[in-house]
Design an enzyme around this catalytic site. Structure first.
Site, PDB file in Angstrom:
ATOM      1  N   LYS A  45      -8.712  -2.335   4.872  1.00 21.39           N
ATOM      2  CA  LYS A  45      -7.903  -1.139   5.070  1.00 21.39           C
ATOM      3  C   LYS A  45      -8.704   0.027   4.499  1.00 21.39           C
ATOM      4  O   LYS A  45      -8.910   0.129   3.293  1.00 21.39           O
ATOM      5  CB  LYS A  45      -6.556  -1.244   4.367  1.00 21.39           C
ATOM      6  N   ALA A  76       2.879   3.704   5.359  1.00 17.20           N
ATOM      7  CA  ALA A  76       3.297   4.707   4.370  1.00 17.20           C
ATOM      8  C   ALA A  76       4.550   5.475   4.810  1.00 17.20           C
ATOM      9  O   ALA A  76       4.695   5.839   5.981  1.00 17.20           O
ATOM     10  CB  ALA A  76       2.187   5.699   4.060  1.00 17.20           C
ATOM     11  N   GLY A  77       5.418   5.671   3.841  1.00 19.85           N
ATOM     12  CA  GLY A  77       6.591   6.514   4.030  1.00 19.85           C
ATOM     13  C   GLY A  77       7.866   5.802   4.410  1.00 19.85           C
ATOM     14  O   GLY A  77       8.958   6.358   4.260  1.00 19.85           O
ATOM     15  N   ASN A 118       4.991  -1.162   1.362  1.00 14.78           N
ATOM     16  CA  ASN A 118       4.814  -1.519  -0.034  1.00 14.78           C
ATOM     17  C   ASN A 118       5.961  -0.965  -0.878  1.00 14.78           C
ATOM     18  O   ASN A 118       6.818  -1.702  -1.352  1.00 14.78           O
ATOM     19  CB  ASN A 118       3.462  -1.026  -0.544  1.00 14.78           C
ATOM     20  N   SER A 119       5.995   0.354  -1.059  1.00 14.78           N
ATOM     21  CA  SER A 119       6.961   0.950  -1.988  1.00 14.78           C
ATOM     22  C   SER A 119       8.401   0.598  -1.654  1.00 14.78           C
ATOM     23  O   SER A 119       9.209   0.340  -2.558  1.00 14.78           O
ATOM     24  CB  SER A 119       6.801   2.487  -1.995  1.00 14.78           C
TER      25      SER A 119
END
Length: 261
Positions: free
Chosen positions: A99, A186-187, A208-209
């Site tokens: 990545k 992301a996001g 992830n988050s």
């Protein structure tokens, strides 16, 4: 029929990829990876620390036979640093997938398009399966495809913001024009956003988050698994077209007008 995702000659049944940062501990992370059904996880170079068990993710993840590792270059400030990080990551993980992530400004963590493009050119030459994390820029996405990247990974929103698919309009253009897989990275905050990404024609999502920061990470990972599968199933089934006018699903007008009652 088989519905596998092909990335540079490697096939994946799951279209949910996971990041391994931000988890409170390794046990929680492993539980989330298992619950997600993922077959590809990202790992930072510093987590290949076999000398300190509390920092090492390689060992626990290597025990999960269905999971392949994807080192990432997060922390690199420019193309030169990213290339070096990718080389080290491949040596440690024995994985050709990388990545490519370059975000030099810690205040917004947005990817550097110019440095990413320069790094991608060299990494493709070096035989990597390159998955670049990029702004939702259709022009950049096409350029990266042209130089041999195996996929493109436009952001849904800035890293860790949980603002979902704020770049949806641009992602739709990328999907329309791309001849390589498009992976939203992301996001994302909710499984419904993963489902929407796949419904739009994206080939996978990387999360992830949203999982690591959930109250119950493993349960959220399972929810994202379901959302991703539902979105892909809806896309392959073929969503109905939209209309500016209402269209009755069971018209009865003619029956009522012609009735002798």
């Amino acid at each position: 029929m088989s519905d596998k995702l092909n990335l540079g000659g490697q096939e994946f049944s799951s279209r949910l990829f996971l990041g391994t940062g931000k988890f409170s501990n390794t046990k929680t992370m492993i539980a989330a990876v298992k619950a997600s059904g993922t077959e590809l996880v990202t790992v930072a170079l510093r987590r290949f620390n076999r000398n300190q068990a509390e920092d090492d993710l390689y060992g626990p993840l290597a025990e999960l036979k269905q999971v392949r590792l994807m080192p990432h270059t997060s922390g690199a400030m420019n193309a030169k640093e990213a290339i070096r990080a990718a080389m080290l990551g491949r040596e440690l993980s024995k994985s050709p997938i990388v990545k490519l992530e370059i975000h030099p400004n810690p205040h917004h963590l947005l990817p550097d398009a110019i440095e990413t493009y320069e790094a991608a050119i060299e990494l493709v030459k070096q035989g990597f399966i390159v998955l670049p994390y990029i702004p939702a820029d259709p022009v950049l996405a096409k350029r990266l495809e042209d130089i041999g990247c195996a996929a493109v990974m436009p952001l849904g929103a800035a890293i860790g913001t949980g603002k979902g698919l704020s770049t949806a309009d641009m992602i739709k253009i990328i999907v329309r024009d791309a001849n390589v897989p498009v992976i939203v990275d992301a996001g994302l905050r909710a499984p419904s956003e993963a489902a929407r990404s796949l419904e739009m024609g994206c080939h996978a999502v990387l999360v992830n988050s949203a999982i690591a920061a959930a109250e119950h990470p493993a349960a959220m990972a399972a929810a994202f698994k379901t959302g991703t599968e539902a979105g892909r199933a809806a896309y392959t089934a073929g969503l109905m077209p939209t209309s500016e006018m209402a269209v009755a699903s069971s018209p009865l007008t003619a029956f009522l007008v012609n009735s002798d009652a």
